[in-house]
Scaffold this motif. Structure first.
Motif, PDB file in Angstrom:
ATOM      1  N   ASN A   1      13.988 -59.667  22.400  1.00 42.24           N
ATOM      2  CA  ASN A   1      15.362 -59.600  21.897  1.00 42.24           C
ATOM      3  C   ASN A   1      15.863 -58.164  21.799  1.00 42.24           C
ATOM      4  OD1 ASN A   1      15.649 -62.389  21.602  1.00 42.24           O
ATOM      5  ND2 ASN A   1      14.751 -62.382  19.552  1.00 42.24           N
TER       6      ASN A   1
ATOM      7  N   SER B   1       8.694 -62.480  21.156  1.00 46.63           N
ATOM      8  CA  SER B   1      10.101 -62.891  21.062  1.00 46.63           C
ATOM      9  C   SER B   1      10.957 -61.784  20.454  1.00 46.63           C
ATOM     10  CB  SER B   1      10.217 -64.165  20.221  1.00 46.63           C
ATOM     11  OG  SER B   1       9.471 -65.224  20.783  1.00 46.63           O
ATOM     12  N   GLU B   2      10.440 -61.166  19.421  1.00 46.50           N
ATOM     13  CA  GLU B   2      11.157 -60.064  18.778  1.00 46.50           C
ATOM     14  C   GLU B   2      11.357 -58.897  19.738  1.00 46.50           C
ATOM     15  OE1 GLU B   2      10.114 -56.740  15.360  1.00 46.50           O
ATOM     16  OE2 GLU B   2       9.286 -58.771  15.144  1.00 46.50           O
TER      17      GLU B   2
ATOM     18  N   HIS C   1       3.181 -54.345  19.132  1.00 48.51           N
ATOM     19  CA  HIS C   1       4.237 -53.341  18.921  1.00 48.51           C
ATOM     20  C   HIS C   1       3.784 -51.971  19.410  1.00 48.51           C
ATOM     21  CE1 HIS C   1       7.567 -55.331  16.961  1.00 48.51           C
ATOM     22  NE2 HIS C   1       6.742 -55.970  16.138  1.00 48.51           N
TER      23      HIS C   1
ATOM     24  N   ASN D   1       5.700 -64.717  18.230  1.00 48.21           N
ATOM     25  CA  ASN D   1       6.832 -64.244  17.428  1.00 48.21           C
ATOM     26  C   ASN D   1       7.135 -62.781  17.714  1.00 48.21           C
ATOM     27  OD1 ASN D   1       7.036 -66.756  16.198  1.00 48.21           O
ATOM     28  ND2 ASN D   1       5.716 -66.179  14.478  1.00 48.21           N
ATOM     29  N   ILE D   2       6.090 -61.979  17.857  1.00 47.13           N
ATOM     30  CA  ILE D   2       6.284 -60.557  18.142  1.00 47.13           C
ATOM     31  C   ILE D   2       6.825 -60.365  19.558  1.00 47.13           C
ATOM     32  CG2 ILE D   2       5.076 -58.357  18.448  1.00 47.13           C
ATOM     33  CD1 ILE D   2       3.212 -59.254  16.180  1.00 47.13           C
TER      34      ILE D   2
END
Length: 318
Positions: free
Chosen positions: A56, A52-53, A17, A49-50
Motif C-alpha cells: 500500500n 500488504s502494508e 520491513h 499483513n506486513i
C-alpha cells in the motif's frame, strides 16, 4: 524494468520491513527501476499483513499469498511467472542474504553476459556440525553428479537473465538445482560470485538436517530427469537388455550342460544357476515394461496445478 527481486518466505514478519528498506536503499542509490515480489508460502504469523502494508505504501512491492505451505520451489515458480525485470534476483527473507550484492550480480548478467550467477557463501555463520559440513558434502556430490562447477548450490542469492526463469520449470524441491535446470534448458554460461553471509537476526531456520537427505534424493531424481526424462526406455531398456542377456546366457549354459556334458546329474531346477537365470529374465522383462510405461506416461502427461494462490497484491497477469 531493470530488476525483479523475488523473495519466498515463511513466517518472517520480523525481518520484512528492514529487508525492504535495505533493498530500496540499494536500488535507489544505483538508480535501478525495480519491483520486489514477496511470496508468502503459507505463513501463520503476520507476514502477509506486513506485505500488504508495504504494498500500500510502495507500488513496487508486490505480493503472492499461497493458500497453504507448498515449499520454496513452488514459491519461486510463482514469483518467476510474475517477474517482469530484465534481471531476476532471488534472495531469502531472513536477512542472511545481503542486498548490497545486488548491483554486482546485476552487472554480471548485463555486462559480463552470464545467463545466471549463483552466490557462494564462502564464510558462513551457521552451525558447523548441523549445516556447514552436510552442506559441503551435499555440494560436492551435486558438482560430481551434475557437472555444474559451483561451490554453493543452496545459496538463495542468485541472479538470472529473464529468459532463464521463463524457460525453466522449478517444481518439487528442485530449487537447489536451478543451475542444473538452467544448464539442461540450454543456458550454460553460469557464473559464481562470493557473497557475504549474515548471521540470522530474527527467529530460527526453517530447514533442518532432513533437507540434505531430501537434497540427495532430489539429486538422483534430477540426474535421471536430465539424462532420461525424454527417453526413459533408453535406461530401462538397457537394464532390461543386460538382465535378459545374463538370464539367457545361464539358460544356454544349463541346457548345454544337461544335454551334452552331464545328462545324469542334478535336475536343472535343483541348481542355483536356474534361479539366477529365471530371476534375471523376469527382472529384464519388468525393466522393459517399466520403460514402455514411462514412454506412455510421458506422452499422456497432463498439466498439474502445483499450488493455489489465495491473494495477490499489485500484480497484473504477465
Amino acid at each position: 524494468m531493470n530488476i525483479s527481486v523475488v523473495i519466498p518466505l515463511l513466517n518472517e514478519h520480523e525481518s520484512l520491513h528492514e529487508l525492504y528498506d535495505w533493498i530500496a536503499r540499494v536500488m535507489q542509490s544505483n538508480r535501478f527501476s525495480y519491483e520486489v515480489i514477496f511470496i508468502d508460502d503459507g505463513s501463520t504469523d503476520a507476514s502477509w499483513n506486513i506485505i500488504s502494508e508495504l504494498s500500500n505504501l510502495h507500488p513496487e512491492v508486490k505480493g503472492i499469498r499461497f493458500l497453504r505451505n507448498y515449499g520454496k520451489s513452488q514459491a519461486l515458480h510463482a514469483g518467476f511467472s510474475k517477474a517482469i525485470g530484465d534481471v531476476i534476483i532471488t534472495m531469502d527473507a531472513d536477512l542472511q542474504d545481503n542486498p548490497e550484492e545486488i548491483p554486482d550480480l546485476y552487472n554480471m548478467i548485463v555486462t559480463d553476459r552470464y545467463d545466471m550467477v549463483s552466490g557462494w557463501k564462502k564464510k558462513r555463520y551457521d552451525s558447523v556440525i548441523s549445516k556447514n559440513l552436510p552442506s559441503k558434502l551435499f555440494n560436492w556430490a551435486a558438482r560430481k553428479t551434475s557437472g555444474v562447477k559451483l561451490h554453493d548450490f543452496n545459496c538463495g542469492l542468485k541472479s538470472y537473465k529473464k529468459d532463464v526463469v521463463k524457460n525453466i520449470d522449478v517444481n518439487g524441491e528442485m530449487h537447489r538445482y536451478i543451475p542444473l535446470l538452467a544448464k539442461n534448458a540450454g543456458f550454460s554460461n553460469i557464473g559464481e560470485k562470493i557473497v557475504q553471509h549474515q548471521a540470522r537476526k530474527y527467529g530460527e531456520t526453517k530447514f533442518g538436517i532432513e533437507r540434505f537427505i531430501h537434497g540427495f534424493l532430489d539429486l538422483i531424481t534430477i540426474w535421471f530427469i536430465s539424462h532420461f526424462a525424454k527417453r526413459p526406455m533408453h535406461l530401462f531398456g538397457a537394464l532390461g537388455g543386460i538382465m535378459l542377456t545374463i538370464g539367457f546366457g545361464f539358460s544356454v549354459y544349463l541346457g548345454i550342460d544337461k544335454v551334452f556334458l552331464n545328462p545324469y546329474g542334478r535336475l536343472i531346477t535343483q541348481r542355483p544357476q536356474f534361479f539366477i537365470a529365471l530371476t534375471t529374465m523376469i527382472l529384464g522383462t519388468q525393466f522393459f515394461v517399466a520403460g514402455f510405461l514411462g514412454e506412455l506416461v510421458l506422452r499422456s502427461k497432463p498439466n498439474r496445478i502445483r499450488y493455489k494462490i489465495k491473494s495477490e497484491l499489485n500484480l497484473d497477469d504477465k
